[in-house]
Design an enzyme around this catalytic site. Sequence first.
Site, PDB file in Angstrom:
ATOM      1  N   ARG A 204       0.830  -1.217   0.000  1.00  7.20           N
ATOM      2  CA  ARG A 204       0.000   0.000   0.000  1.00  7.20           C
ATOM      3  C   ARG A 204       0.860   1.261   0.000  1.00  7.20           C
ATOM      4  NH1 ARG A 204      -2.427  -3.492   3.671  1.00  7.20           N
ATOM      5  NH2 ARG A 204      -4.643  -3.997   3.332  1.00  7.20           N
TER       6      ARG A 204
ATOM      7  N   HIS B 155      10.899   9.355  13.492  1.00  2.00           N
ATOM      8  CA  HIS B 155       9.854   8.346  13.262  1.00  2.00           C
ATOM      9  C   HIS B 155       8.475   9.013  13.301  1.00  2.00           C
ATOM     10  CE1 HIS B 155       8.944   3.770  13.710  1.00  2.00           C
ATOM     11  NE2 HIS B 155       8.014   4.377  12.989  1.00  2.00           N
TER      12      HIS B 155
ATOM     13  N   GLU C 104      16.042   3.119  18.119  1.00  2.00           N
ATOM     14  CA  GLU C 104      15.333   4.351  18.491  1.00  2.00           C
ATOM     15  C   GLU C 104      15.100   4.423  20.004  1.00  2.00           C
ATOM     16  OE1 GLU C 104      11.767   4.345  16.145  1.00  2.00           O
ATOM     17  OE2 GLU C 104      12.853   4.465  14.262  1.00  2.00           O
TER      18      GLU C 104
ATOM     19  N   ARG D 185      11.476   0.469   8.669  1.00  2.00           N
ATOM     20  CA  ARG D 185      11.987   0.242  10.012  1.00  2.00           C
ATOM     21  C   ARG D 185      13.499   0.448   9.990  1.00  2.00           C
ATOM     22  NH1 ARG D 185       7.529   0.713  11.736  1.00  2.00           N
ATOM     23  NH2 ARG D 185       6.294  -0.812  12.910  1.00  2.00           N
TER      24      ARG D 185
END
Length: 313
Positions: free
Chosen positions: A154, A279, A261, A232
């Site tokens: 998507r 992010h 992170e 990611r």
Amino acid sequence: MEAIGVLMMCPMSTYFEQELDKRFNLFRFWNFPQKEEFLKQHSSSIRAIVSNAWAGARPELIDALPSLEIVANHGVGVDQIDLGKCKEKGIRVTNTPDVLTEDVADLAIGLILATMRRISECDRYVRSGLWKKGDFKLTAKFSGKTVGIIGLGRIGTAIAKRAEAFGCPISYHSRSKKPDSNYEYYPNVVDLASNCHILVVACSLNDDTRHIINHEVIDALGPKGVIINIGRGAHIDELELVSALVEGQLGGAGLDVFEHEPEVPEQLLGIDNVVLLSHVGTGTVETREAIADLVIGNLEAHFLKKPLLTPVV
């Protein structure tokens, strides 16, 4: 449903917490420093977990909650959830596709433009007063450049459509060729990188895609190439990326995600041809509310014994 215990793994949004509070007995996991003691005390009453990209449902947590029935993920990626353990125990898992696609795709294009046109660096140039001493250096054009996308789902498809509007030829790599796509397909990531100027990572994270961007891919992309990551952090071998950027073996990088992170490799902080974001791919008011609503919709559907809206497991 107020008696149903829901464990929220980390802060997400005030709106989300308020809506969950209205419907469930919400436990905010971060408010309990003695986690083991908390789990022992409330294990029988917690029937749902709300997870996200940073805090999920690992095996030890699942085992500590014998009444757990569903893990509702706030986001698309479910790499922080042990899907195998959930299947084994009959625990349902949901995520939030579609509602975040446009924002993440928008941000990917923003990162491409910011990286290639050095927008952040030029902003600093103006703020520091350097413009008075001379014009900013010339940068690289985006329009017409070949864009390679890893993962034509998507989000990858939405990025491709946007890049097409800039006159960019599109190619892609995924587990298999998409029969309904006219974009050029490469079964090998190195071949994809060898034939594009901009490489966008938009796939899910799993054992096959962890460090899918390594030194071989970076070398194939070359010193004028640009890497954009909105997937990611662990998709990229960060040590190899840093080394390539420092040594001039890569033209630039636009990164919204990192391997550990919120820690970011210190060397990246001083490199001008890198754009660093925290992010924030889904970080708009509209999308975060839509994600929250979909998570709640899945929880309500489960506990009302209705079909889940967006099931993963």
